[in-house]
Design a protein around this motif. Structure first.
Motif, PDB file in Angstrom:
ATOM      1  N   UNK B 189      13.704  50.785  38.523  1.00 22.77           N
ATOM      2  CA  UNK B 189      14.523  49.596  38.285  1.00 22.77           C
ATOM      3  C   UNK B 189      16.009  49.830  38.517  1.00 22.77           C
ATOM      4  N   UNK B 190      16.380  51.030  38.900  1.00 21.07           N
ATOM      5  CA  UNK B 190      17.804  51.314  39.059  1.00 21.07           C
ATOM      6  C   UNK B 190      18.306  50.829  40.417  1.00 21.07           C
ATOM      7  N   UNK B 191      19.586  50.545  40.455  1.00 21.47           N
ATOM      8  CA  UNK B 191      20.179  50.012  41.679  1.00 21.47           C
ATOM      9  C   UNK B 191      21.206  51.002  42.217  1.00 21.47           C
ATOM     10  N   UNK B 192      20.973  51.556  43.410  1.00 19.76           N
ATOM     11  CA  UNK B 192      21.975  52.457  43.967  1.00 19.76           C
ATOM     12  C   UNK B 192      23.103  51.672  44.645  1.00 19.76           C
ATOM     13  N   UNK B 193      24.310  52.208  44.520  1.00 18.21           N
ATOM     14  CA  UNK B 193      25.478  51.582  45.147  1.00 18.21           C
ATOM     15  C   UNK B 193      26.179  52.649  45.976  1.00 18.21           C
ATOM     16  N   UNK B 194      26.397  52.332  47.239  1.00 16.22           N
ATOM     17  CA  UNK B 194      27.065  53.279  48.122  1.00 16.22           C
ATOM     18  C   UNK B 194      28.557  53.244  47.829  1.00 16.22           C
ATOM     19  N   UNK B 195      29.153  54.407  47.660  1.00 14.80           N
ATOM     20  CA  UNK B 195      30.580  54.422  47.337  1.00 14.80           C
ATOM     21  C   UNK B 195      31.424  54.156  48.581  1.00 14.80           C
ATOM     22  N   UNK B 196      32.616  53.634  48.335  1.00 15.94           N
ATOM     23  CA  UNK B 196      33.431  53.058  49.412  1.00 15.94           C
ATOM     24  C   UNK B 196      33.664  54.023  50.576  1.00 15.94           C
ATOM     25  N   UNK B 197      34.006  55.268  50.251  1.00 23.46           N
ATOM     26  CA  UNK B 197      34.400  56.166  51.334  1.00 23.46           C
ATOM     27  C   UNK B 197      33.249  56.575  52.253  1.00 23.46           C
ATOM     28  N   UNK B 209      15.446  60.111  56.233  1.00 21.58           N
ATOM     29  CA  UNK B 209      15.094  59.190  55.149  1.00 21.58           C
ATOM     30  C   UNK B 209      16.287  58.306  54.811  1.00 21.58           C
ATOM     31  N   UNK B 210      17.450  58.950  54.705  1.00 22.04           N
ATOM     32  CA  UNK B 210      18.634  58.184  54.349  1.00 22.04           C
ATOM     33  C   UNK B 210      18.920  57.123  55.404  1.00 22.04           C
ATOM     34  N   UNK B 211      18.754  57.494  56.674  1.00 24.82           N
ATOM     35  CA  UNK B 211      18.969  56.512  57.740  1.00 24.82           C
ATOM     36  C   UNK B 211      18.106  55.282  57.554  1.00 24.82           C
ATOM     37  N   UNK B 212      16.888  55.540  57.095  1.00 20.97           N
ATOM     38  CA  UNK B 212      15.956  54.432  56.958  1.00 20.97           C
ATOM     39  C   UNK B 212      16.276  53.529  55.762  1.00 20.97           C
ATOM     40  N   UNK B 213      16.720  54.156  54.667  1.00 20.34           N
ATOM     41  CA  UNK B 213      16.928  53.326  53.469  1.00 20.34           C
ATOM     42  C   UNK B 213      18.356  52.820  53.329  1.00 20.34           C
ATOM     43  N   UNK B 214      19.282  53.453  54.019  1.00 15.42           N
ATOM     44  CA  UNK B 214      20.692  53.119  53.819  1.00 15.42           C
ATOM     45  C   UNK B 214      21.010  51.630  54.018  1.00 15.42           C
ATOM     46  N   UNK B 215      20.440  50.970  55.032  1.00 16.70           N
ATOM     47  CA  UNK B 215      20.766  49.546  55.217  1.00 16.70           C
ATOM     48  C   UNK B 215      20.403  48.689  54.010  1.00 16.70           C
ATOM     49  N   UNK B 216      19.503  49.184  53.167  1.00 17.60           N
ATOM     50  CA  UNK B 216      19.066  48.373  52.034  1.00 17.60           C
ATOM     51  C   UNK B 216      19.808  48.712  50.746  1.00 17.60           C
ATOM     52  N   UNK B 217      20.642  49.729  50.809  1.00 18.57           N
ATOM     53  CA  UNK B 217      21.433  50.074  49.626  1.00 18.57           C
ATOM     54  C   UNK B 217      22.680  49.201  49.628  1.00 18.57           C
ATOM     55  N   UNK B 218      22.706  48.193  48.766  1.00 19.36           N
ATOM     56  CA  UNK B 218      23.839  47.271  48.790  1.00 19.36           C
ATOM     57  C   UNK B 218      24.372  46.963  47.398  1.00 19.36           C
ATOM     58  N   UNK B 219      23.918  47.719  46.421  1.00 17.20           N
ATOM     59  CA  UNK B 219      24.393  47.466  45.058  1.00 17.20           C
ATOM     60  C   UNK B 219      23.640  46.319  44.394  1.00 17.20           C
ATOM     61  N   UNK B 221      19.949  45.593  45.540  1.00 20.72           N
ATOM     62  CA  UNK B 221      18.529  45.942  45.591  1.00 20.72           C
ATOM     63  C   UNK B 221      18.212  47.109  44.659  1.00 20.72           C
ATOM     64  N   UNK B 222      17.096  46.992  43.953  1.00 20.59           N
ATOM     65  CA  UNK B 222      16.682  48.120  43.125  1.00 20.59           C
ATOM     66  C   UNK B 222      15.752  49.035  43.915  1.00 20.59           C
ATOM     67  N   UNK B 223      15.515  50.213  43.364  1.00 25.84           N
ATOM     68  CA  UNK B 223      14.817  51.262  44.095  1.00 25.84           C
ATOM     69  C   UNK B 223      13.456  50.799  44.609  1.00 25.84           C
ATOM     70  N   UNK B 224      12.674  50.142  43.755  1.00 27.12           N
ATOM     71  CA  UNK B 224      11.342  49.721  44.167  1.00 27.12           C
ATOM     72  C   UNK B 224      11.428  48.757  45.351  1.00 27.12           C
ATOM     73  N   UNK B 225      12.435  47.909  45.316  1.00 25.81           N
ATOM     74  CA  UNK B 225      12.590  46.935  46.394  1.00 25.81           C
ATOM     75  C   UNK B 225      13.056  47.613  47.691  1.00 25.81           C
ATOM     76  N   UNK B 226      13.958  48.563  47.545  1.00 23.07           N
ATOM     77  CA  UNK B 226      14.409  49.308  48.719  1.00 23.07           C
ATOM     78  C   UNK B 226      13.211  49.979  49.377  1.00 23.07           C
ATOM     79  N   UNK B 227      12.355  50.581  48.545  1.00 20.86           N
ATOM     80  CA  UNK B 227      11.176  51.264  49.072  1.00 20.86           C
ATOM     81  C   UNK B 227      10.287  50.285  49.834  1.00 20.86           C
TER      82      UNK B 227
END
Lengths: 637, 396
Positions: B189-197, B209-219, B221-227
Motif C-alpha cells: 500500500x505504500x506510494x513511492x515518490x521520485x525525488x526531484x534531482x 526493472x527500474x526502467x520498467x517501473x519508473x514511468x509509473x512512480x508518480x507519488x 500510484x501505490x506499489x501493488x498498482x505499479x506492479x
C-alpha cells in the motif's frame, strides 16, 4: 543491543610495565560467539611462556604471567599494551576501534599515595604461601612510592555504538578515574587493590580462574563487575568504591528503554527538551517514590524530598517551587536530573482543558504487555476501549459529564496519567501565526471571495460548519475521482468533538461576532469591510487622539500588514488593538508559543485571549500541534 | 539486496549523508624505518599531524605483530586516524627482514569515519601490490609520486567521492560508499515518490526493472498498482523500490486518499525558511504559468490539517484550486518535508478468539494495508468493523 558494553577492562601501567589486571565478563568465549569477528589471529596457548620487553627485567613476574584469555580475538597482553597509553594521551578521551569493537576510555594518571598504606601488610599474608610472587609485588610497592601510575578503565562496545553512547561511556570512565584518584589519595586504595590483583595473577592459575579469584578478592573488581551488570540491565548505576565513595551514573540511552522499549533517547534530545523548560510546565513521575532516591547521592536527597512532598502532576513547577519553598532554578535542576535519569517526564500540568491524542508511536497492539498491565492497574478496564476515546483530540473535561459520579473523573485522570507515563498519549497545543492574506490587497476577485465560506481563517471555530459541508454530496463527489487509493472510502463522520475551551470561547464571543459577521460573509470581502469601518468611524466619531494612537500602534507593521489590520473592525478598539500589537511585538504570533504559554507570561485568561484571537482572525492563523520540545522525547516516525 | 543497484543511484546516493559526515583532512603514509624507527614518510597536506601527536600515537600506527592487517581507528588528541597496518615479510629485500607501513586517513575527531575504512584497506592493498612489484614505497627517492597520488585521492574523494589514479602500470579505483541503515520493507500500500534531482535522468541509465517501473512512480500510484500497470511481479517491484529507497532516489509515502487525515508538526519551518516556502509555492502550483500560490494560503491549508478533519473537508472549505494550489502536491510536499504526517487507522480486535479477518486486527496493521491485503474496499471493511462489537479502532 549496541548500547550494552561487551566488556570492561582494567589496565594498569607504571614503571614496571603494563598489565591487564581485570576484565569482565571473564568468560570471553561467550563474547566471541556473540560477535562475528574477522580477526585472523590464532588462539594462543594460555600456558606458553611469554617474554614481554617491559617485563624482561623482572623474570619472576613474566614467567608467572598467564595469558591467552582473549577478548574477541585479542589476547590480554595485546590489549594491555594498547591501553597502557603514553603519558601525552592521559587525562583525555581515548577511543580505539579494532575491527568490530570500539574501545572507549579516559586514561587517568594517579600519583601513588605518599606513605605506604598501613593495611598493605595485612593483606599480604593471604599470598605468603607463594613466596616468589609476594616479594616482587612488595618490591613494586616500594619502588613505585613516588611515581605516577596509569589506570585505564576501558569499555569495549559494539563498533556501531553512536557518538552519544561513546560519549557517555567516556564520561563514566572519566568519573571512575577521578573517584579512584580520590580514594588513592585518601587511603591508598588503588595501590592496594592493584597489587592484590597482580598477586593473584602471579599465582599461575588458568586465566579464567584468575579473573574469578580477583573478582572474589578485590572490591574494585567487584565494583567493575556490578557496573557491567547494571549497564547491561538498567543503565542506572550506583556503586560504592572502597565503602566510601558513591558513584552514580546514568546511561540515558539504556535507562529510557525501561519505560519505552526500543526507544533510544540521546542525552542531546533530553538536553533540548530541558532547555525549553518553563515555569508553567509540570512534572510526571515515572517510578515509585522509593525508586526515586536511587538516583541522588544521600547528600542531595533533602531537596528532592522537599520537592516530592509537594509533587502532584496537577501543578506547575512554579507552584511546586513555592509550595516546597525552593527556588525555581533549584526545581529546574532537580527536574532535569529526574528526567535525565528516566525517573520523570515533562508534561503540561494535568487539567480538564488539556487536549490529548494517541501518540504516533504508541505501541498499541494485541500482543503488547501494556494491555495486561493496564487491566491489572485498573481492574475491569480495557486499554483499547479507554484509549480509543483519544483517537480524536480529547480533553478529560470532555469525557466526563456532570451527571456521572465524581469518582469517575478521578479514575479517568489516573488513567490519563498512566497513559502519559507509558508515552501512549501526547498533548496537543494551539499555536498562532500572524499572516494577513495577501490577495486582499489585489481587490480579490469575486470568485475567490465567494468561494470562501465565512470564518475560513478561523480553523477551529469553523468545525461546526465542517460537519455539514462534509455531508454535502455535491462537493464530495467531485473530489473523489483522482488518486490511486485501493478503492473509495466512505465519509467519516467522527469530528463532533470540539475542545472544551474553544466552545467556551465561542459562546462568549457570540455578541461580538454579530458586528463582524456581515463583513466576512459578504461576497466582496474588501469593499464591505472598508465601508463598514468608515461607517464605524463616522458614527463613533473617533477623535483624533484615538486615531493617532492607532496609527502609532500600527507603526511596527509594514504597509500591507497595516492595511490588512485596519480592515478589521476590532482594530478601532484601542484596547483590543494595543493588546494584539503587544502580543505581536512579544513574538507570540510566530508559531513558537502555544496559548498556555501566552496566557502564563501575559497573565491573560483563556477566554480573553480566545476573544482577541477571534477578533483578529483575518490576520491570524490558528492551528493545533504538539509542543515540539516535549514531542522530541517521543520517537516520531 | 543491492545487487541490482544501478550506477546512477550508487554515485549520488552516497552524497546523502548524516550531519556528522566529515571530510578527509589528511592522508599520510607512516613506515618503520630501519634506523629511524616510526616516522611519517609522506603526508598531504604537509605537517597536518605534528611530530608531538605522531609520537604519542605511533604505537597505534605501527602496532605490534598481532594487529597487522586489521582496520584500526584511533581517536584522541582531537584527531581521528583510520589506518590499516601492514607488514611485508621479505628477508632479501629489507634491512629488518620486513617492511612495515600504514596508510592512514585523518578526519576530525567528531566525524564519522566508517565509510573510509574500505577505501583505506583498498588503497593499502594497491600499495602492497606496488611495493611487492617495484619497491614503490621502500625506495627512498620516490616520495614525490606518492605525494601526487595522495593529493589526487584527497581532493577527488572529498569532492566527488570517487578517485581514479593511473600510476605506472596500475590504475587505482577508489570510491566512498556510505553505510546506511537498512531501508524498511516495502509494502503493497505504500506510494513511492521520485525525488526531484532524479527526475530528468535518462531512462536508459537505470537498471532493467527500474526502467520498467519508473514511468509509473508518480507519488500517486501505490506499489501493488505499479506492479500491475508495469506488468512486473510485485516482489520484484518491492525489492527494486527498497533498493531505490536505500540510495535515496525515492521516498515512501502513505497512499493519498481524500478521506485521509493529516496532522501538522513543525509547521513553523515552512515560514521560517524563505527558500523552503518558495520551493513549496513552486511545487504545489496547479498551473505554473499563473501567479504562484501565496504562502498564506498554503500555510492556511496545512494549518487546517488536524485530527478528525479529512483532506476532502479541507478542500471543500478552502477550495485550493481557486488559489492555484494542487492539494495533492501540497500533501506530498508536506509529507516529504515532514510538516505533516498521515494519521493512520488501526483496527484492534479485543474479543477472545479472532476469526478469519479479525486475525488481522492486531493494532499493527493499518487500514490501508488491510484493504490492500484483502482486496476489499475500505467501505466493506469499515462496515464490517462497525458491526463488530469486538473491534475498536485506534487512530495514530
Amino acid at each position: 543491543m549496541e548500547v550494552n558494553p561487551l566488556a570492561v577492562i582494567l589496565v594498569y601501567f607504571d614503571s614496571k610495565g603494563d598489565r591487564l589486571l581485570f576484565r569482565y565478563p571473564t568468560h570471553t568465549h561467550q563474547l566471541g560467539e556473540e560477535l562475528t569477528l574477522t580477526s585472523n589471529k590464532k588462539k594462543r596457548n594460555p600456558f606458553a611462556v611469554h617474554t614481554d620487553d617491559h617485563d624482561d627485567q623482572t623474570p619472576n613476574i613474566s614467567a608467572a604471567k598467564s595469558q591467552g584469555g582473549q577478548l574477541q580475538g585479542f589476547s590480554d597482553d595485546v590489549l594491555s599494551t594498547l591501553f597502557a597509553v603514553k603519558p601525552q594521551l592521559c587525562n583525555q578521551k581515548f577511543e580505539l576501534k579494532l575491527n568490530d569493537v570500539r574501545f572507549v576510555s579516559h586514561p587517568t594518571l594517579i600519583p601513588h599515595k605518599e606513605q605506604r598504606p598501613s593495611n598493605a601488610g595485612t593483606s599480604a599474608p593471604s599470598t605468603t604461601s607463594n613466596a616468589s610472587s609476594t616479594s616482587p609485588a612488595n618490591a613494586v610497592a616500594n619502588v613505585a612510592k613516588k611515581q605516577q601510575m596509569l589506570i585505564n578503565i576501558v569499555f569495549a562496545l559494539h563498533a556501531k555504538a553512536s557518538f552519544s553512547i561513546v560519549k557517555c561511556y567516556h564520561e563514566l570512565s572519566k568519573r571512575l578515574g577521578v573517584a579512584l584518584k580520590f580514594e588513592e589519595q585518601r587511603s591508598g586504595y588503588l595501590t592496594e587493590e592493584t597489587s592484590q590483583m597482580a598477586r593473584t595473577h602471579d599465582e599461575q592459575q588458568p586465566v579464567e580462574r584468575t579473573f574469578e579469584l580477583i573478582a572474589e578478592r578485590c572490591s574494585l573488581a567487584q565494583a567493575l563487575k556490578s557496573i557491567y551488570h547494571d549497564l547491561c540491565t538498567t543503565g542506572l548505576l550506583s556503586t560504592t568504591l572502597n565503602q566510601n565513595l558513591t558513584l552514580s551514573f546514568c546511561l540515558p540511552q539504556k535507562a529510557h528503554q525501561l519505560h519505552k522499549k526500543g526507544s533510544m533517547v540521546d542525552p542531546e534530545t533530553i538536553d533540548r527538551c530541558l532547555r525549553s523548560l518553563k515555569p508553567y510546565h509540570g512534572m510526571l513521575l515515572l517510578v515509585d517514590f522509593a525508586e526515586l532516591l536511587d538516583c541522588v547521592p544521600p547528600t542531595g536527597a533533602r531537596m528532592l524530598l522537599q520537592l516530592v512532598e509537594v509533587y502532584t502532576p496537577l501543578m506547575s513547577l512554579q507552584s511546586m517551587a513555592s509550595d516546597a519553598d525552593l527556588g525555581i532554578d533549584h526545581v529546574y535542576k532537580l527536574v532535569s536530573h529526574l528526567v535525565y535519569w528516566a525517573k520523570a517526564t515533562i508534561i503540561y500540568p494535568l487539567c480538564e482543558t488539556n487536549v490529548y491524542v494517541i501518540a504516533p508511536d504508541a505501541p498499541l497492539h494485541t500482543k503488547s504487555h501494556l494491555v495486561e498491565k493496564f487491566s491489572m492497574r485498573f481492574a475491569g478496564m480495557s486499554l483499547f476501549e479507554v484509549i480509543s476515546d483519544f483517537s480524536l483530540p480529547t480533553s478529560i473535561g470532555h469525557l466526563t459529564t456532570p451527571l456521572q459520579q465524581p469518582a469517575r473523573q478521578g479514575i479517568l485522570a489516573q488513567m490519563v496519567l498512566w497513559m502519559l507515563q507509558h508515552h501512549l498519549l501526547m498533548q496537543l497545543h494551539t499555536y498562532v501565526q500572524f499572516m494577513p492574506s495577501d490577495d486582499a490587497d489585489e481587490f480579490s476577485d469575486a470568485a475567490t471571495a465567494a468561494a470562501q465560506p465565512p470564518g475560513s481563517n478561523y480553523v477551529l471555530g469553523s468545525c461546526g460548519n465542517l460537519t455539514e459541508d462534509d455531508d454535502d454530496p455535491l462537493h464530495g463527489g467531485s473530489m473523489l475521482s483522482m488518486s490511486s487509493q485501493p478503492l473509495p472510502v466512505p465519509h467519516i463522520h467522527r469530528r463532533s468533538i470540539q475542545e472544551d475551551h474553544f466552545s467556551v470561547g465561542d459562546g462568549s464571543l457570540a455578541s461580538d461576532n454579530i458586528a463582524v459577521q456581515p463583513s466576512s460573509s459578504h461576497k466582496s470581502n474588501f469593499s464591505m469591510t472598508a465601508s463598514l469601518s468608515t461607517d464605524n468611524c463616522d458614527e463613533a466619531s473617533i477623535d483624533s487622539m484615538d486615531e493617532q494612537k492607532i496609527n502609532e500602534l500600527l507603526q511596527i507593521f509594514d504597509d500591507a500588514d497595516r492595511a490588512a489590520i485596519r480592515r478589521i473592525p476590532a482594530s478601532l478598539n484601542i484596547d483590543d488593538l494595543s493588546l494584539m500589537v503587544k502580543l505581536y511585538q512579544m513574538g507570540y504570533f510566530k508559531s513558537e508559543h502555544h496559548l498556555e504559554e501566552i496566557m502564563y507570561f501575559e497573565n491573560l485568561r483563556r477566554s480573553q485571549l480566545l476573544q482577541l484571537l477571534d477578533k483578529f482572525r483575518d490576520v491570524l492563523i490558528i492551528y493545533e500541534t504538539e509542543d515540539p520540545a516535549i514531542a522530541s522525547m517521543y520517537n516520531n516516525k | 539486496m543491492h545487487s541490482h543497484a544501478n550506477e546512477g543511484a550508487n554515485g549520488i546516493g552516497s552524497s546523502v549523508g548524516g550531519s556528522t559526515e566529515g571530510k578527509i583532512r589528511c592522508i599520510f603514509l607512516s613506515e618503520f624505518h630501519a634506523t629511524a624507527g616510526c616516522k611519517i614518510s609522506c603526508q598531504v597536506p604537509d605537517n597536518y599531524i605534528s611530530k608531538e601527536v605522531f609520537d604519542a600515537i605511533n604505537v597505534y600506527i605501527i602496532p605490534k605483530q598481532h594487529l597487522q592487517r586489521c582496520i584500526l581507528t584511533v581517536n584522541t588528541m582531537d584527531v581521528k586516524i583510520v589506518g590499516y597496518p601492514v607488514d611485508i615479510q621479505d628477508q632479501q629485500k629489507y634491512a629488518r627482514n620486513a617492511f612495515l607501513f600504514n596508510l592512514c586517513f585523518v578526519c576530525d575527531s567528531r566525524a564519522r569515519s566508517v565509510q573510509y575504512e574500505p577505501v583505506v584497506k583498498k588503497l593499502s592493498e594497491y600499495l602492497i601490490m606496488m611495493e611487492e612489484e617495484s619497491c614503490f614505497l621502500s625506495r627512498e627517492d620516490d616520495k614525490v609520486r606518492l605525494q601526487n597520488i595522495f593529493e589526487t585521492v584527497l581532493r577527488d574523494l572529498n569532492e566527488r567521492k570517487v578517485a581514479t589514479i593511473v600510476e605506472g602500470d596500475n590504475t587505482i579505483y577508489l570510491k566512498i560508499v556510505m553505510h546506511k541503515p537498512d531501508p524498511p520493507s516495502v509494502k503493497d500500500h505504500m506510494v513511492p515518490l521520485l525525488l526531484v534531482n532524479f527526475r530528468n535522468k535518462p531512462l536508459e541509465n537505470w537498471d532493467l526493472t527500474t526502467q520498467q517501473i519508473l514511468p509509473y512512480i508518480n507519488g500517486i500510484n501505490h506499489v501493488a498498482r505499479i506492479a500491475a500497470e508495469a506488468d512486473v511481479e510485485t516482489d520484484l517491484v518491492k525489492s527494486c523500490i527498497q533498493n531505490l529507497v536505500y540510495y535515496g532516489v525515492v521516498q515512501l509515502l502513505p497512499i493519498l486518499k481524500y478521506s485521509n487525515v493529516y496532522m501538522t508538526q513543525n509547521l513553523k519551518h515552512l515560514i521560517q525558511s524563505t527558500a523552503l516556502s518558495n520551493a513549496c509555492r513552486k511545487y504545489v502550483a496547479l498551473n505554473p504559468d499563473k501567479t504562484l500560490p501565496s504562502v498564506q494560503k498554503i500555510f492556511q491549508f496545512y494549518a487546517s490539517m488536524t485530527h478528525g478533519v479529512t483532506l476532502r473537508a479541507i478542500c471543500q472549505r478552502l477550495c485550493p484550486q481557486n488559489h492555484n494550489i494542487d492539494e495533492r502536491k501540497l500533501v506530498i510536499f508536506g509529507l516529504q518535508h515532514k510538516f505533516i504526517r498521515c494519521i493512520h487507522k488501526y483496527p484492534v480486535f479485543t474479543g477472545s478468539v479472532p476469526s478469519c479477518r479479525q486475525k488481522m486486527y492486531t493494532g499493527l496493521i493499518s487500514f490501508d494495508e488491510i484493504c490492500c491485503k484483502t482486496g476489499l474496499s475500505p467501505y466493506t471493511i469499515e462496515k464490517d468493523i462497525e458491526k463488530d462489537t469486538n473491534v475498536t479502532v485506534i487512530w495514530k
